[in-house]
Design an enzyme around this catalytic site. Structure first.
Site, PDB file in Angstrom:
ATOM      1  N   ASP A   8     -15.502 -16.664  59.290  1.00 13.78           N
ATOM      2  CA  ASP A   8     -15.644 -17.990  59.901  1.00 13.78           C
ATOM      3  C   ASP A   8     -14.275 -18.676  59.811  1.00 13.78           C
ATOM      4  O   ASP A   8     -13.676 -18.730  58.729  1.00 13.78           O
ATOM      5  CB  ASP A   8     -16.708 -18.779  59.120  1.00 13.78           C
ATOM      6  CG  ASP A   8     -17.083 -20.076  59.813  1.00 13.78           C
ATOM      7  OD1 ASP A   8     -18.279 -20.297  60.048  1.00 13.78           O
ATOM      8  OD2 ASP A   8     -16.172 -20.883  60.108  1.00 13.78           O
ATOM      9  N   ASP A 102     -16.433 -19.398  66.485  1.00 13.40           N
ATOM     10  CA  ASP A 102     -15.502 -19.151  65.365  1.00 13.40           C
ATOM     11  C   ASP A 102     -16.090 -18.288  64.253  1.00 13.40           C
ATOM     12  O   ASP A 102     -15.545 -18.278  63.162  1.00 13.40           O
ATOM     13  CB  ASP A 102     -14.968 -20.476  64.806  1.00 13.40           C
ATOM     14  CG  ASP A 102     -15.873 -21.099  63.759  1.00 13.40           C
ATOM     15  OD1 ASP A 102     -17.099 -20.918  63.862  1.00 13.40           O
ATOM     16  OD2 ASP A 102     -15.345 -21.742  62.841  1.00 13.40           O
ATOM     17  N   GLU A 103     -17.180 -17.578  64.541  1.00 16.78           N
ATOM     18  CA  GLU A 103     -17.743 -16.761  63.465  1.00 16.78           C
ATOM     19  C   GLU A 103     -18.431 -15.507  63.991  1.00 16.78           C
ATOM     20  O   GLU A 103     -18.863 -15.447  65.143  1.00 16.78           O
ATOM     21  CB  GLU A 103     -18.726 -17.570  62.625  1.00 16.78           C
ATOM     22  CG  GLU A 103     -19.909 -18.073  63.400  1.00 16.78           C
ATOM     23  CD  GLU A 103     -20.961 -18.741  62.521  1.00 16.78           C
ATOM     24  OE1 GLU A 103     -21.351 -18.161  61.491  1.00 16.78           O
ATOM     25  OE2 GLU A 103     -21.404 -19.845  62.895  1.00 16.78           O
TER      26      GLU A 103
END
Ligand code: TTP
Ligand code: MG
Length: 364
Positions: A8, A102-103
């Protein structure tokens, strides 16, 4: 046993803003609407010290952090940075489940255990996994300037918990033998999926930690939070999460086809079209670090009858020259004397090519 990473990006949107304007470094950056009616998307860790967080109203954030630098956001830049980070991840393995901008989860079991056939000692495996995760962190930092946090464990729930454990710039492992001891003292709110209201309700009943609600048992927990939720949550409280990693190559094949404006028997035209399609499909496969084992040609004739012809290779390949000669061989088996209305080609039986393309990771 699986070895999973959850990564993340730290304070993603705010970190990108700092990269775009380095004078913001170390300052309380708040992304998400400079207007009073806006909502905070995210805040840099400097701004979080003031209590600012995602989903808070801009109005409230301004009160908490009057010196904050409020920005509208730059979504094209966020998308580009996200792509770059995922590119680093794909250079390591194709077994990736993207969860958000974002992960994502990486299944690195094959990588770690394969390069470790001689020793399955847990400490050794853990060290290899940590080295690989650190390399990914370094690579991301080097190619984008962003820091990410990585959690390592044997299921998704624990890997995600681990990535959050030492944020920002964190790296944390939850090994099988330690999961319950790490989980038990955690405040209920730390358990992903349990909302603030539910946590408060449980707190009022004197239940504060994971252990408190775990000891209730699934049925009693169901009375408090509902059966469906308890069924999902309870195994997690015990460190159990059977959800698989769903990778993109659940997609079974890559292909292209075209219908001609007038039916054709021109063998060179057909060959040329299929060869161009194959080059395109091959490029997509390369991008995803995939190998293909089966090549299929589909032909629809002037009378709408349709035939498919497949050929499976002895082993999966990403060698374009080899695929093209296979294409020619398959074409020889097809009746191309009757006028062709539509022609198409696909590659299937896909597998990851990580073992071949590890580059910086191959000495692990
Ligand atoms: P997160 O990963 O939840 O948050 P983050 O990356 O900003 O901070 P960290 O991971 O270090 O805790 O979300 C990723 C991005 O998604 C975030 O930068 C902005 C966006 N986002 C919103 O727009 N609204 C939200 O409510 C959340 C939680 C995130
Ligand atoms: Mg993040």
């Amino acid at each position: 046993m699986s070895i999973l990473f959850h990564f993340d990006i730290d304070a993603f949107f705010a970190s990108v803003e700092v990269l775009l304007n380095p004078s913001l470094k170390g300052r309380p950056v708040i992304v998400g609407g400079s207007t009073q009616r806006g909502v905070v998307s995210t805040a840099s860790y400097e701004a979080r010290k003031y209590g600012v967080h995602s989903a808070m109203s801009t109005h409230m954030a301004r009160q908490l952090c009057p010196n904050g630098i409020f920005l509208d956001g730059n979504f094209n830049a966020y998308r580009d940075y996200s792509k770059q980070v995922f590119k680093v991840m794909y250079s390591c393995t194709p077994h990736i489940e993207k969860v958000g901008i974002d992960e994502g989860y990486l299944d690195v079991s094959q990588l770690i255990l394969q390069s470790n056939r001689d020793s399955l000692d847990q400490a050794h495996v853990q060290k290899k996994a940590m080295d690989l995760a650190q390399k990914l962190k370094d690579q991301v930092k080097e190619s984008t300037g962003l820091t990410i946090s990585i959690g390592i464990s044997y299921n998704k729930f624990l890997a995600k918990l681990a990535s959050d454990w030492k944020k920002p710039d964190g790296l944390f492992v939850i090994p099988q033998g330690e999961a319950q001891d790490l989980l038990d003292p955690l405040p209920i709110l730390k358990v992903h999926g349990l909302g603030k209201k539910t946590a408060q309700k449980l707190n009022r009943l004197g239940l504060f930690t994971v252990k408190d609600i775990r000891l209730l048992g699934e049925v009693n927990l169901g009375y408090l939070i509902g059966d469906t939720w308890a069924r999902d949550l309870y195994p997690k409280l015990c460190g159990i999460d059977p959800r698989p990693i769903v990778t993109y190559y659940e997609r079974k094949s890559y292909g292209r086809e075209t219908t001609f404006s007038s039916d054709t028997t021109d063998l060179n035209l057909l060959k040329g079209v299929l060869s161009d399609f194959l080059t395109e499909i091959h490029a997509s496969l390369m991008q995803k670090h995939l190998l293909a084992k089966t090549l299929t040609i589909k032909v629809k004739y002037y009378d709408f009858t349709q035939h498919t012809h497949s050929h499976s290779l002895a082993s999966a390949t990403d060698d374009l020259g080899f695929l093209k000669s296979t294409l020619e061989e398959v074409l020889l088996q097809i009746d191309l004397e009757s006028p062709v209305r539509l022609i198409g080609i696909s590659l299937s039986n896909l597998s990851g090519s990580s073992e071949k393309q590890l580059s910086i990771f191959d000495h692990l």
